[in-house]
Design a protein around this motif. Structure first.
Motif, PDB file in Angstrom:
ATOM      1  N   THR A 174       0.859  -1.173   0.000  1.00  0.00           N
ATOM      2  CA  THR A 174       0.000   0.000   0.000  1.00  0.00           C
ATOM      3  C   THR A 174       0.903   1.232   0.000  1.00  0.00           C
ATOM      4  O   THR A 174       1.956   1.235   0.634  1.00  0.00           O
ATOM      5  CB  THR A 174      -0.937   0.019   1.223  1.00  0.00           C
ATOM      6  OG1 THR A 174      -0.163   0.046   2.420  1.00  0.00           O
ATOM      7  CG2 THR A 174      -1.838  -1.203   1.227  1.00  0.00           C
ATOM      8  N   GLU A 209      -3.392   5.018  -4.642  1.00  0.00           N
ATOM      9  CA  GLU A 209      -3.178   3.750  -3.952  1.00  0.00           C
ATOM     10  C   GLU A 209      -2.914   2.631  -4.945  1.00  0.00           C
ATOM     11  O   GLU A 209      -3.372   2.669  -6.084  1.00  0.00           O
ATOM     12  CB  GLU A 209      -4.396   3.402  -3.071  1.00  0.00           C
ATOM     13  CG  GLU A 209      -4.169   2.246  -2.112  1.00  0.00           C
ATOM     14  CD  GLU A 209      -2.855   2.367  -1.352  1.00  0.00           C
ATOM     15  OE1 GLU A 209      -1.837   1.834  -1.841  1.00  0.00           O
ATOM     16  OE2 GLU A 209      -2.825   3.001  -0.285  1.00  0.00           O
ATOM     17  N   GLY A 253      -5.568  -1.120   5.771  1.00  0.00           N
ATOM     18  CA  GLY A 253      -5.163  -1.370   4.396  1.00  0.00           C
ATOM     19  C   GLY A 253      -4.142  -2.488   4.297  1.00  0.00           C
ATOM     20  O   GLY A 253      -4.249  -3.385   3.446  1.00  0.00           O
ATOM     21  N   THR A 300      -2.964  -0.904  -3.684  1.00  0.00           N
ATOM     22  CA  THR A 300      -3.820  -2.005  -3.260  1.00  0.00           C
ATOM     23  C   THR A 300      -4.824  -1.462  -2.260  1.00  0.00           C
ATOM     24  O   THR A 300      -4.457  -1.161  -1.120  1.00  0.00           O
ATOM     25  CB  THR A 300      -2.988  -3.128  -2.604  1.00  0.00           C
ATOM     26  OG1 THR A 300      -1.866  -3.445  -3.405  1.00  0.00           O
ATOM     27  CG2 THR A 300      -3.839  -4.365  -2.415  1.00  0.00           C
TER      28      THR A 300
END
Length: 497
Positions: free
Chosen positions: A300, A344, A380, A346
């Motif tokens: 991330t 972003e 995340g 992922t």
């Protein structure tokens, strides 16, 4: 003695390690960063070299050792960056970095040009995402054709440093697997994607470096590098690798069952596998490791840049992050941050921006704002952990990077994941991984072969004072906050975490 070098986004670090894993010296030198509002993020490779020289000389001075005692060097480098060199081996322009999102349109164009994500996955076992190296090459052709025509060598950041050290153009499978022009199943260059860019002229194929094994030696230091660093020309340079691959080695993540989570400028989570681990959706990066296997990994793009940014915005020092976590409850009173300040990876949302949801008169305070940012980053990467492990729960997580320094953040990860959190004595996993890979390769070179798993078992020490056991009483609150995060991610971006 062995030397690990880690060239990251913000700085270069150096670590001198004895054969028993004892740390003898450390060094650190910061980098500049070129940032533009359109998502461009670049660095001059000369800055890396200058920082490396500075960091190595600091480590030597701290150790009190003569440079001739350093037997081998292993270099860890930020992944996905593009260094293009001319015929004389000189950088043509600043390197575009892993977190450069200016090339997002080129990535989409390339994926469609080969027939879409499913075709990429079928052909090469990987789907390129914004930030991978390949889109930077198409961007260069479309935006700086005069520079593109001069390209004779393609290098990743750690490859470039190896070239500066030894004069050889080589690459290894771990870092190469994050380029987008590498077949992770066959562990070989995939030149077909490059033909899409140069029209089949062969220019880019010819610019690829030779691949070497993870336990191979690139070569000895060339005289100019040895003199600059204060080392001997007898010092060898190992294959090195990407920062995630070397961080895995530095946490003993060289056999199944080990999980490494890094909370740095970006956040990553990975676990060694003896076989390729493929993801047709493309969120899980099925990278090769720099230890001879594979390293399924989720990255991330927003971590300590987010947490550091909110603390700075509030006019506090970084210690306030831990204070805020102590003073607030899981879930931040219903406040959720989708912390996509850099876009972003992922989930794949390169053009996303940060979002704060659920703000009310009751939860609007500094502590909850900080907790929401920390939880947003953490959720995340924990969603990524589910992908890496296929839904299985981790029993133990090695935590590294700047975020690992906060006891409260370590406890949050333990409580939210249900796993024991352990932190290596040496915080700089990439540096340690570089040194241990150098030890592995140098031993093989002189006929004293030792398994890398045995080296890491001996040299990777855990700091018991920094371990965190999960508190079962907090699990339900974190599960609820995580579910709300996923719900709001779906609401705003149409994807589930």
């Amino acid at each position: 003695m062995y030397l690990g070098i880690d060239c990251g986004t913000q700085s270069t670090k150096a670590l001198i390690v004895a054969e028993d894993g004892t740390i003898r010296g450390k060094g650190h030198a910061a980098h500049e960063l070129i940032e533009r509002p359109n998502g461009a993020r670049e660095q001059d490779p000369a800055w890396w070299v200058a920082a490396m020289i500075d960091a190595v000389r600091q480590a030597l001075a701290q150790s009190g050792l003569p440079g001739r005692e350093i037997r081998a060097i292993g270099v860890s480098g930020q992944q996905h960056g593009l260094v293009v060199l001319d015929e004389a081996g000189q950088p043509i322009r600043p390197a575009k970095l892993w977190n450069d999102t200016e090339t997002s349109p080129q990535n989409q164009e390339l994926v469609l040009a080969l027939g879409g994500p499913s075709k990429w996955f079928a052909e090469y076992g990987i789907i390129p995402l914004t930030g991978y190296t390949i889109s930077k090459l198409l961007w260069l052709k479309q935006n700086e054709p005069e520079h593109f025509r001069r390209v004779r060598h393609i290098a990743l950041p750690h490859d470039y440093l190896n070239f500066w050290l030894t004069g050889r153009h080589v690459a290894e499978c771990g870092d190469a697997s994050g380029t987008g022009f590498f077949d992770i199943r066959r562990r070989a260059w995939a030149a077909g994607p490059l033909d899409l860019i140069d029209g089949g002229t062969g220019q880019l194929r010819a610019a690829l470096p030779a691949l070497i094994g993870a336990d191979d030696i690139v070569g000895p230091l060339q005289p100019s590098a040895a003199e600059a660093l204060g080392l001997s020309t007898d010092c060898l340079v190992s294959a090195g690798g990407g920062d995630n691959m070397m961080g895995a080695i530095g946490t003993g993540n060289v056999h199944p069952g080990v999980v490494t989570m890094s909370l740095g400028t970006s956040a990553t989570v990975c676990s060694f596998s003896p076989e390729p681990v493929l993801d047709a959706r493309g969120w899980l990066a099925p990278f090769c490791s720099s230890s001879g296997g594979w390293l399924p990994l989720v990255c991330t793009m927003n971590a300590t840049n987010v947490t550091g940014g909110i603390v700075e915005l509030l006019g506090r020092d970084i210690g306030y992050l831990s204070d805020a976590l102590d003073a607030t409850a899981p879930g931040a009173g219903g406040l959720t941050a989708l912390p996509f300040l850099n876009g972003e990876r992922t989930p794949d949302l390169p053009n996303a921006t940060g979002t704060l949801l659920g703000l009310t008169a009751n939860n609007m305070n500094a502590g909850n704002l900080v907790r929401a940012m920390v939880e947003g980053v953490s959720f995340g990467v924990l969603a990524g952990l589910k992908l890496v492990l296929g839904g299985r729960r981790a029993a133990r997580i090695f935590l590294i990077g700047g975020g690992a320094r906060s006891p409260q953040w370590r406890q949050l990860i333990a409580d939210a994941s249900g796993a024991e959190i352990v932190v290596p004595v040496t915080e700089e996993g990439g540096c340690l991984g570089g040194a241990l890979q150098a030890m592995w390769a140098e031993k093989k070179q002189r006929g004293a072969t030792e398994a890398l798993a045995d080296i890491t078992a001996r040299c990777v020490a855990i700091d018991p004072a920094k371990s965190a056991q999960p508190d079962a009483g907090r699990r339900a609150a974190y599960d609820a906050a995580f579910a709300l995060y996923r719900e709001r991610l779906q609401q705003i971006h149409g994807v589930a975490g």
